[in-house]
Motif scaffolding. Structure first.
Motif, short mmCIF file in Angstrom:
data_model
loop_
_atom_site.label_atom_id
_atom_site.label_comp_id
_atom_site.label_asym_id
_atom_site.label_seq_id
_atom_site.Cartn_x
_atom_site.Cartn_y
_atom_site.Cartn_z
N PHE A 9 0.84 -1.20 0.00
CA PHE A 9 0.00 0.00 0.00
C PHE A 9 0.88 1.25 0.00
O PHE A 9 0.60 2.23 -0.72
N GLN A 10 1.94 1.25 0.80
CA GLN A 10 2.86 2.38 0.83
C GLN A 10 3.54 2.58 -0.53
O GLN A 10 3.72 3.72 -0.97
N TYR A 11 3.91 1.48 -1.17
CA TYR A 11 4.56 1.59 -2.47
C TYR A 11 3.63 2.24 -3.49
O TYR A 11 4.03 3.12 -4.27
N ALA A 12 2.37 1.81 -3.49
CA ALA A 12 1.42 2.38 -4.44
C ALA A 12 1.19 3.86 -4.17
O ALA A 12 1.07 4.67 -5.11
N ILE A 13 1.13 4.26 -2.89
CA ILE A 13 0.98 5.67 -2.55
C ILE A 13 2.15 6.48 -3.10
O ILE A 13 1.97 7.55 -3.71
N ALA A 14 3.38 5.97 -2.88
CA ALA A 14 4.57 6.70 -3.32
C ALA A 14 4.59 6.83 -4.84
O ALA A 14 4.91 7.90 -5.38
N LEU A 15 4.27 5.74 -5.54
CA LEU A 15 4.34 5.78 -6.99
C LEU A 15 3.27 6.70 -7.58
O LEU A 15 3.53 7.46 -8.53
N GLU A 16 2.07 6.71 -6.99
CA GLU A 16 1.02 7.58 -7.51
C GLU A 16 1.33 9.05 -7.23
O GLU A 16 1.12 9.92 -8.10
N GLN A 17 1.84 9.34 -6.05
CA GLN A 17 2.21 10.73 -5.74
C GLN A 17 3.32 11.20 -6.67
O GLN A 17 3.33 12.35 -7.12
N PHE A 18 4.26 10.32 -6.97
CA PHE A 18 5.33 10.67 -7.90
C PHE A 18 4.77 10.97 -9.28
O PHE A 18 5.12 11.96 -9.92
N ALA A 19 3.84 10.12 -9.75
CA ALA A 19 3.31 10.28 -11.10
C ALA A 19 2.56 11.60 -11.25
O ALA A 19 2.66 12.27 -12.28
N ARG A 20 1.84 12.00 -10.20
CA ARG A 20 1.07 13.25 -10.29
C ARG A 20 1.94 14.48 -10.09
O ARG A 20 1.56 15.58 -10.48
N GLY A 21 3.12 14.30 -9.50
CA GLY A 21 3.95 15.47 -9.21
C GLY A 21 5.24 15.54 -9.98
O GLY A 21 6.14 16.30 -9.61
N VAL A 22 5.37 14.72 -11.05
CA VAL A 22 6.63 14.67 -11.80
C VAL A 22 7.07 16.04 -12.31
O VAL A 22 8.24 16.40 -12.19
N PRO A 23 6.20 16.85 -12.89
CA PRO A 23 6.69 18.13 -13.44
C PRO A 23 7.37 19.02 -12.41
O PRO A 23 8.22 19.85 -12.77
N THR A 24 7.04 18.88 -11.13
CA THR A 24 7.64 19.75 -10.12
C THR A 24 8.86 19.14 -9.46
O THR A 24 9.53 19.81 -8.67
N HIS A 25 9.17 17.88 -9.73
CA HIS A 25 10.34 17.24 -9.12
C HIS A 25 11.61 17.84 -9.69
O HIS A 25 11.72 18.11 -10.89
N LYS A 26 12.60 18.04 -8.83
CA LYS A 26 13.88 18.59 -9.24
C LYS A 26 14.98 17.61 -8.88
O LYS A 26 15.04 17.11 -7.76
N PHE A 27 15.84 17.29 -9.83
CA PHE A 27 16.99 16.45 -9.54
C PHE A 27 18.03 17.25 -8.76
O PHE A 27 18.34 18.40 -9.11
N GLU A 28 18.58 16.66 -7.74
CA GLU A 28 19.67 17.31 -7.02
C GLU A 28 20.95 17.27 -7.84
O GLU A 28 21.76 18.19 -7.78
N ASN A 29 21.11 16.19 -8.58
CA ASN A 29 22.27 16.07 -9.47
C ASN A 29 21.83 16.41 -10.88
O ASN A 29 20.95 15.73 -11.43
N PRO A 30 22.40 17.45 -11.51
CA PRO A 30 21.95 17.84 -12.86
C PRO A 30 22.09 16.72 -13.88
O PRO A 30 21.37 16.71 -14.88
N LYS A 31 23.01 15.76 -13.63
CA LYS A 31 23.20 14.68 -14.59
C LYS A 31 22.12 13.59 -14.48
O LYS A 31 21.99 12.78 -15.39
N SER A 32 21.40 13.57 -13.38
CA SER A 32 20.40 12.50 -13.19
C SER A 32 19.33 12.59 -14.26
O SER A 32 18.95 13.67 -14.71
N ASN A 33 18.85 11.43 -14.64
CA ASN A 33 17.82 11.40 -15.69
C ASN A 33 16.69 10.42 -15.39
O ASN A 33 15.79 10.26 -16.22
N GLN A 34 16.69 9.74 -14.21
CA GLN A 34 15.62 8.79 -13.92
C GLN A 34 15.31 8.78 -12.43
O GLN A 34 16.15 9.10 -11.59
N TRP A 35 14.03 8.40 -12.17
CA TRP A 35 13.53 8.26 -10.79
C TRP A 35 13.12 6.81 -10.52
O TRP A 35 12.76 6.08 -11.43
N ALA A 36 13.13 6.48 -9.25
CA ALA A 36 12.59 5.18 -8.84
C ALA A 36 12.16 5.28 -7.39
O ALA A 36 12.58 6.18 -6.65
N VAL A 37 11.30 4.34 -6.98
CA VAL A 37 10.87 4.28 -5.59
C VAL A 37 11.86 3.40 -4.81
O VAL A 37 12.10 2.25 -5.17
N SER A 38 12.42 3.97 -3.76
CA SER A 38 13.31 3.22 -2.88
C SER A 38 12.46 2.61 -1.75
O SER A 38 11.79 3.33 -1.01
#
Length: 662
Positions: free
Chosen positions: A543-572
């Motif tokens: 249930f926690q994993y699904a919450i994290a993934l859905e929140q990520f999907a709805r908020g992707v445009p506002t996410h900022k990479f700390e490392n400029p070279k990063s190009n992908q996200w994942a749920v830890s």
């Protein structure tokens, strides 16, 4: 008148004596007939005693006619009286000790077999029976043979073999095997078939075994001094998908050098298939004439670190061995706890990619008794069970052989703990190794056991009907909408299906909870306790994993990479604090963070119950590991460079056979 009547009643009664004289100088007149009878009786008794005084008895008795069993109280005894160092050297002995073979007495376990792990019935340091000295004379039949004759009388016809002789390596195992072969040679000529598996993981073992097998043959020469030179012949055979005779197939040899050379030329099977039972059947068929003609007893020594891929043929192999009276000795490894596979880490030599290759290594029971699912996908661990694989143990037990349980020391095995279990701690958890059919019939008679089995089936990712049960938690998602929308939607759909399956599985176990108190088997109570805790835990984590993934999907445009070279996200998974459902998720699921916390606390309490009620067992170890896994989720970033062009010269990944159903 009365006196006359008495006198007339018996003509043989003497008249009463005269009145006694005065006490001083009185005398008693004795009837001569009484004196004669007394004298005759005395002479007869004296004569009988004289005869007995010179008589002797010769009885066939052991050295001790009465065995004294004593429990000591306060005396401290040296550890040397209770322990014996295992012989790991390669020095050849100058004499051979003969011992009786497989266990004949009754064992423990639900099957009631006589070949269970032999352990004491109570721990010495915690026994209340040591408070007082108790001496119990145990008078047995004085016609029993002495201990020095016991090995001769048992001979080679064993009631049942040993299901788990714990050894510290090949050295002690082959020392015991030497004694077994010497015992068999006392009554029969023998043919020893050394049957090696051809897996790459056995190459180092085969090198080690060459020197140790040399020691076996040298020590057996001591025994063969007064018997024919050909009392023991040998054959070296190896197998993978197919069977290969490394010595002359039709002419087994007594040449030790030829035997060692044959071991050195065993190939590595490239198919990844190990048909163990088929290999046993084939060598028994090949050398059947030796046994049927009474020429030799065929002895199979199976050496493998896997359980084999054809376990469904175990009954055919077993029946042939019993018909030929051929004991099967197995030098094997521990089974994976309640599961079919261990997984070996393999790193690609060029790409550096890590792969987990399945190795068939279980289960220890006719069918799996633990979940093949870890909450997101199939299990990739290699937790050990403390027992050997079912098929190999069954073959050894029922043919009068021994299963030698070698230590768990493989370096590349994906194991979360390297614990060694004491036989005494596991004596109430011994697995049933009876035929699969009778095992299943007994299991399905119990509502609790049947429910556990049904839950295993519901969450079996190897079943074609459960193709979407596994969650792709290794997926990484690109920040651009086109790189994450579709895979995220597919993953969330799988999460919903898996969550429903977990919910149904927990409902079934909760429904049979009243039967838990009356379940007679500690093993099955432990199975129930652990699986229930896992289901409770997995629901919260998913249930926690699904919450994290859905929140990520709805908020992707506002996410900022700390490392400029990063190009992908994942749920830890299992990191950070538990996520609180946002307003939209609360409206959809009606589940609050407080309810999730309560469910997590219940799962942790269930795991603690397993550890408390089943200490020092694989169930407790698994519960502790599950309890250590976190529940929080957070997003992590990384940079993945473009894949390199394919290299036609790169070695292929080792083959993986499609796993069978449970």
């Amino acid at each position: 008148m009365a006196t006359d009547s008495l006198r007339s009643s018996s003509a043989n009664v003497s008249p009463p004596p005269a009145a006694a004289p005065p006490a001083k100088g009185w005398s008693w007149r004795i009837d001569s007939r009484f004196l004669s009878a007394m004298t005759l009786s005395l002479l007869l008794h004296v004569g009988a005693l004289a005869v007995l005084a010179f008589a002797t008895y010769a009885i066939d008795s052991p050295e001790l006619a009465i065995a004294i069993e004593s429990l000591f109280q306060d005396e401290v005894r040296a550890p040397e009286e209770f322990t014996k160092a295992l012989n790991e050297d390669l020095q050849i002995a100058d004499q051979v000790n003969i011992v009786a073979g497989g266990a004949v007495g009754g064992g423990v376990g639900s099957s009631g077999a006589s070949g269970a792990v032999q352990v004491a019935q109570t721990k010495i340091d915690g026994s209340e029976s040591l408070t007082d000295v108790v001496v119990v004379p145990n008078v047995g039949n004085l016609n029993l043979p002495g201990l020095e004759k016991l090995g001769d009388d048992l001979g080679s016809e064993q009631v049942a073999g040993e299901t788990g002789a714990l050894v510290e390596g090949y050295g002690p195992a082959l020392d015991r095997l030497t004694q077994e072969l010497a015992r068999l040679m006392r009554q029969n000529k023998i043919l020893v078939v050394w049957l090696f598996d051809e897996s790459e993981s056995m190459r180092d073992d085969q090198k080690d075994l060459q020197g140790r097998i040399h020691k076996v043959y040298e020590e057996l020469k001591l025994f063969k001094e007064d018997v024919p030179a050909d009392v023991m012949l040998s054959a070296v055979v190896s197998y993978g998908k197919e069977l290969h005779y490394q010595t002359n197939r039709k002419k087994p040899t007594a040449d030790e050098k030829a035997i060692l050379k044959a071991i050195d030329q065993i190939p590595v099977d490239k198919t990844g298939v190990e048909n163990t039972c088929q290999a046993v059947e084939s060598v028994l068929d090949e050398y059947r004439n030796y046994a049927l003609a009474g020429k030799r007893k065929v002895v199979v020594v199976l050496i493998s670190d896997e359980s084999g891929d054809d376990g469904e043929r175990v009954e055919e192999a077993r029946k042939k061995a019993i018909a030929m009276r051929s004991p099967i000795y197995v030098l094997g490894r521990e089974s994976v706890f309640g599961y079919l596979y261990a997984h070996v880490r393999w790193v690609h030599p060029q790409t550096g990619g890590t792969h987990y290759l399945p190795v068939r290594r279980g289960p220890e029971t006719p069918f799996a008794e633990q979940l093949p699912f870890d909450g997101f996908r199939r299990r990739f661990d290699a937790a050990m069970s403390g027992f050997g694989p079912y098929e190999q143990v069954r073959l050894a037990r029922d043919t009068g052989g021994i299963f030698f349980l070698l230590p768990h020391e493989e370096q590349d095995l994906n194991d979360f703990e390297a614990r060694k279990y004491a036989a005494l701690d596991l004596k109430e958890y011994v697995p049933d190794v009876d035929p699969r059919r009778s095992y299943a019939e007994q299991r399905d008679k119990s509502p609790l056991r049947k429910a556990v089995w049904e839950v295993i089936g519901i969450l079996n990712p190897f079943d074609d009907r459960n193709r979407e049960l596994e969650i792709p938690i290794d997926n990484w998602y690109a920040r651009e909408p086109g790189g994450y929308q579709e895979p995220v939607a597919q993953t969330l759909a799988r999460c919903r299906k898996t969550f429903l399956a977990l919910t149904e599985a927990e409902r079934r176990l909760q429904a049979v909870r009243p039967f838990r108190a009356t379940e007679p088997s500690r093993r099955w109570r432990a199975n129930y306790d652990l699986v229930l805790g896992q289901l409770m835990s997995y629901r919260v984590r998913l249930f926690q994993y699904a919450i994290a993934l859905e929140q990520f999907a709805r908020g992707v445009p506002t996410h900022k990479f700390e490392n400029p070279k990063s190009n992908q996200w994942a749920v830890s998974i299992g990191t950070g604090e538990m996520l609180r459902p946002d307003e939209q998720q609360l409206r959809q699921t009606k589940v609050t963070l407080e309810e999730l916390e309560k469910a997590r606390a219940s799962a942790l309490e269930q795991f603690q119950t397993v550890e408390r009620e089943h200490p020092n067992t694989p169930w407790a170890a698994r519960a502790a590991w599950e309890r250590s896994r976190g529940y929080g989720m957070k997003m992590v970033e990384r940079y993945i460079p473009p894949p390199p062009p394919p290299d036609p010269n790169a070695p292929p990944r080792p083959p993986i056979q499609p796993p069978p159903n449970l």
